[in-house]
Write an enzyme that holds these catalytic residues in place. Structure first.
Site, short mmCIF file in Angstrom:
data_model
loop_
_atom_site.label_atom_id
_atom_site.label_comp_id
_atom_site.label_asym_id
_atom_site.label_seq_id
_atom_site.Cartn_x
_atom_site.Cartn_y
_atom_site.Cartn_z
N SER A 238 30.57 -13.48 17.24
CA SER A 238 31.87 -13.88 17.78
C SER A 238 31.75 -14.82 18.98
CB SER A 238 32.68 -12.64 18.19
OG SER A 238 32.00 -11.85 19.16
N ALA B 162 27.96 -20.02 28.92
CA ALA B 162 27.65 -21.45 28.97
C ALA B 162 28.30 -22.11 30.18
CB ALA B 162 28.12 -22.13 27.69
N GLN B 163 27.46 -22.63 31.09
CA GLN B 163 27.98 -23.35 32.25
C GLN B 163 28.25 -24.81 31.92
OE1 GLN B 163 25.01 -22.95 35.28
NE2 GLN B 163 25.42 -20.78 35.64
N GLU C 178 25.18 -35.42 31.89
CA GLU C 178 24.03 -34.53 31.98
C GLU C 178 22.79 -35.25 31.46
OE1 GLU C 178 24.87 -30.68 30.31
OE2 GLU C 178 26.76 -30.50 31.40
N HIS D 262 15.25 -24.08 29.45
CA HIS D 262 16.09 -24.77 30.42
C HIS D 262 15.28 -24.98 31.69
CE1 HIS D 262 19.40 -25.89 33.01
NE2 HIS D 262 20.17 -26.00 31.94
N ARG E 152 15.25 -32.33 28.43
CA ARG E 152 14.95 -31.02 28.99
C ARG E 152 13.48 -30.60 28.84
NH1 ARG E 152 20.23 -27.31 27.33
NH2 ARG E 152 21.54 -28.05 29.03
N HIS F 41 15.86 -20.75 26.60
CA HIS F 41 17.30 -21.01 26.65
C HIS F 41 17.94 -21.15 25.27
CE1 HIS F 41 21.05 -22.36 28.34
NE2 HIS F 41 20.97 -23.57 27.81
N ARG G 34 17.18 -30.16 21.91
CA ARG G 34 18.64 -30.28 21.93
C ARG G 34 19.11 -31.12 23.12
NH1 ARG G 34 22.85 -27.50 24.47
NH2 ARG G 34 21.45 -25.91 25.33
#
Length: 503
Positions: free
Chosen positions: A8, A42-43, A110, A224, A268, A328, A363
Site C-alpha cells: 500500500s 520519501a523526503q 537534485e 543513498h 548517487r 536505500h 536510479r
C-alpha cells in the site's frame, strides 16, 4: 475480475484506485497498516514537471545517463511521457505540492538532473503527503482492505498465479484472485544500515522467486549518499545538495570533485563511493555543509530534517553535520513488461518490487515515486488483457541462476545465523565496494545458513527466510556480473565498509 493488490505504497494504492475506477473488485492486502511502507518516508519529490527550458526528452536523457547504459529506453520513454499526467492526478487526489506566492509549482533540482523539475510537498515530506492523500482516496471507496497480513507465498495453479497465502494473527489464510499485483517494495533490511522502514524485507520478490517468476538486476542496490551518521539511520535529502549544500572532508575540502566534474550533484553511486572511501581514509565521517543556505531557508524548505538534526544535537545552519551512505533502493526485482505483467500469467508487479527497466544500474533521484504512479496505473489498465508479446531480458542483463543451498566452500566461520549477522555480512561483503573474494565469502556463509534453516512459523521467521533467499540471489547476481557498472562496483582490493553507529 477479482484483483488482489499486495502492498500500500504509491504504486499499490495507485493500481488499486485505477482498478476500482475501472469497475473491478479490488482488495488491498498490506503487511502493516494501510499506507505504511517506504512511500511515507520519501523526503525527495516527484520528477517530471517541466519548466520552460526543460522537456521530457531531457528528463529521459538524464535517466538514461544515471542508469549507466542499462536502462530500458522504452520504459524510460513511458515514464517521462506519462509523468505529468500522473502528477496532475496526484494533485486532483489532494496532494498539495509546494507552490510559489503566485501559485506556480515550485521546482527543485537534485543530483544528476540537468534541470529543476522536481515537485515537493511540505518541503521534505513529499512521501507522507502522497501517502495521506492516496489512503484517504482509498478509504472513500468500497475497496476492501486487509491490514496486518503477511504475504507467505503466491498460489500457482496450472502455471498461473491464482491467489496468495497469508499469515494473519498466527494463522494461514488463502485468498483467491483472477490477478495479483505485487507492490511490496524492496529489501533494504538485507543490510545493516538502511533508510527503509523495518518491514522492508523483500517478501514480494522472495515469493515471486519461489513461484518461478523471472527476477533480474538484484546486484544493483542503491546506497543513498547522505544519512545522518548519529543515531538511527535518518536520510538527509539529496535536495539539500540541490539547494547548495556541499560535502567536505576533515580539512574542509570538497572532495567529490576528485571523482566527478559534477561534484556533490554527481550520480548517487559515484557520490556514495566517494564518501565511503574518504571516510575510510580519514577514519571519521565526512560532513555535509549546509550553512550557506541559511537557518530560515533550511527550516522552511526542510522542516523534518531541521527538526531531527536539532533533536540529535546538531545545528546544521551553523555547523556541518556528519553523513554516511546507507542502503536505500533496489533497482532490480521481478521482471515486468511496460504494463506490469511478469513472466507468470496472472501476476503483475509495480513499484520497487518490480524491475521495469527504468532505473538500469542506478536510479535517478525522484524517479521512484513517479515510477510507482505511472506503472501502477498502467498495470491496472492492463488487467484482463493478454500480454502482447514476450519481452526478453535486455542483452546486458545476467539471468539469475540460484545454486542449491549447499555451501560451495569449506566451512563457515561466521557462527550461527541471526538477522543481524546476515545484515552485517551483506554490508561488509555485498555493499558499496565488492570483490570476488568478498562475494564468494558472503555466498559461502549465506548458503551454509540456508542449508541449516528450520521451518518458519512467525512473521519474523518468514522474513528471515526471505532475507536469506534474497541475500543468496543478490550475492550470486553480483558475483556473476564481473564488470563495474552503476551501483554495482567491483574492486580489485577489498576496502573496509564504513561503519555506522549502532543504536
Amino acid at each position: 475480475m477479482n484483483t488482489l493488490v499486495v502492498g500500500s505504497g504509491i504504486a499499490g494504492l495507485t493500481a488499486a484506485l485505477h482498478a476500482h475506477e475501472a469497475g473491478r473488485a479490488v482488495t488491498i492486502v498490506t503487511k502493516a497498516a494501510l499506507g505504511d511502507g517506504c512511500t511515507g518516508f520519501a523526503q525527495g519529490g516527484v520528477a517530471g514537471v517541466y519548466g520552460p527550458q526543460d522537456s521530457a526528452a531531457q528528463h529521459a536523457s538524464d535517466t538514461l545517463i544515471a542508469g549507466a547504459g542499462l536502462s530500458d529506453a522504452a520504459a524510460v520513454d513511458v515514464l517521462v511521457a506519462e509523468g505529468a499526467m500522473r502528477i496532475a492526478e496526484l494533485i486532483a487526489r489532494g496532494v498539495a505540492f509546494d507552490r510559489s506566492a503566485d501559485g506556480e509549482l515550485l521546482l527543485g533540482r537534485e543530483a544528476a538532473h540537468s534541470h529543476a523539475r522536481i515537485v515537493h510537498a511540505g518541503g521534505d515530506a513529499t512521501g507522507a503527503a502522497i501517502s495521506r492523500a492516496l489512503v484517504a482516496a482509498v478509504r472513500r471507496t468500497s475497496i476492501e482492505v486487509v491490514e496486518d497480513a503477511f504475504l507467505i507465498d503466491l498460489i500457482v495453479r496450472d502455471g498461473a498465479v491464482r491467489g496468495i497465502r497469508l499469515l494473519i494473527d498466527g494463522s494461514t489464510a488463502d485468498l483467491a484472485a483472477d490477478a495479483v499485483i505485487l507492490a511490496t517494495g524492496g529489501a533494504g533490511h538485507l543490510y545493516a544500515h538502511t533508510t527503509n522502514p523495518a518491514g522492508t524485507t523483500g517478501d514480494g520478490i522472495a515469493a515471486a522467486l519461489r513461484a518461478g517468476a523471472e527476477v533480474a538486476d538484484l546486484e544493483f542496490v542503491q546506497f543513498h549518499p547522505t544519512i545522518l551518521a548519529a543515531g538511527p539511520a535518518f536520510l538527509i535529502s539529496e535536495a539539500v545538495r540541490g539547494e547548495g549544500a556541499t560535502l567536505i572532508d576533515d580539512a574542509g575540502r570538497r572532495f567529490t570533485f576528485d571523482v566527478h566534474p559534477d561534484g556533490e550533484l554527481a550520480p548517487r553511486d559515484v557520490v556514495s563511493r566517494a564518501i565511503a572511501r574518504q571516510a575510510t581514509a580519514q577514519g571519521s565521517p565526512v560532513r555535509l555543509d549546509a550553512t550557506t543556505i541559511g537557518a530560515s531557508a533550511l527550516a522552511q524548505r526542510f522542516p523534518t530534517i531541521d527538526r531531527v538534526t536539532r533533536e540529535r544535537g546538531f545545528d546544521w545552519a551553523r555547523e556541518p553535520i556528519p553523513v554516511t551512505p546507507a542502503a536505500h533502493y533496489l533497482m532490480g526485482g521481478v521482471v515486468t513488461d511496460l504494463d506490469g505483467r511478469t513472466s507468470l500469467p496472472g501476476l503483475f508487479a509495480v513499484g520497487e518490487v518490480a524491475r521495469t527497466g527504468v532505473h538500469g544500474a542506478n536510479r535517478l533521484a525522484s524517479n521512484s515515486l513517479l515510477e510507482g504512479a505511472v506503472f501502477g496505473a498502467r498495470a491496472a489498465a492492463a488487467l484482463g488483457s493478454p500480454r502482447a508479446s514476450d519481452r526478453p531480458l535486455p542483452a546486458e542483463t545476467i539471468p539469475l541462476n540460484l545454486a542449491n543451498t549447499a555451501s560451495f566452500r569449506d566451512g563457515n566461520e561466521r557462527g550461527p545465523f541471526s538477522r543481524v549477522a546476515l545484515q552485517q555480512v551483506m554490508w561488509d561483503e555485498v555493499g558499496l565496494l565488492r570483490t570476488d573474494d568478498s562475494l564468494a565469502d558472503a555466498l559461502d556463509t549465506i548458503r551454509a545458513w540456508r542449508a541449516g534453516a528450520t521451518a518458519a512459523h512467525t512473521v519474523a521467521d518468514h522474513e528471515d527466510v526471505n532475507l536469506l533467499l534474497l541475500a543468496d540471489a543478490t550475492a550470486s547476481a553480483a558475483l556473476a556480473r564481473t564488470e563495474s557498472v552503476g551501483a554495482h562496483y567491483r574492486s580489485a582490493d577489498r576496502i573496509e565498509a564504513p561503519q555506522l553507529e549502532t543504536v
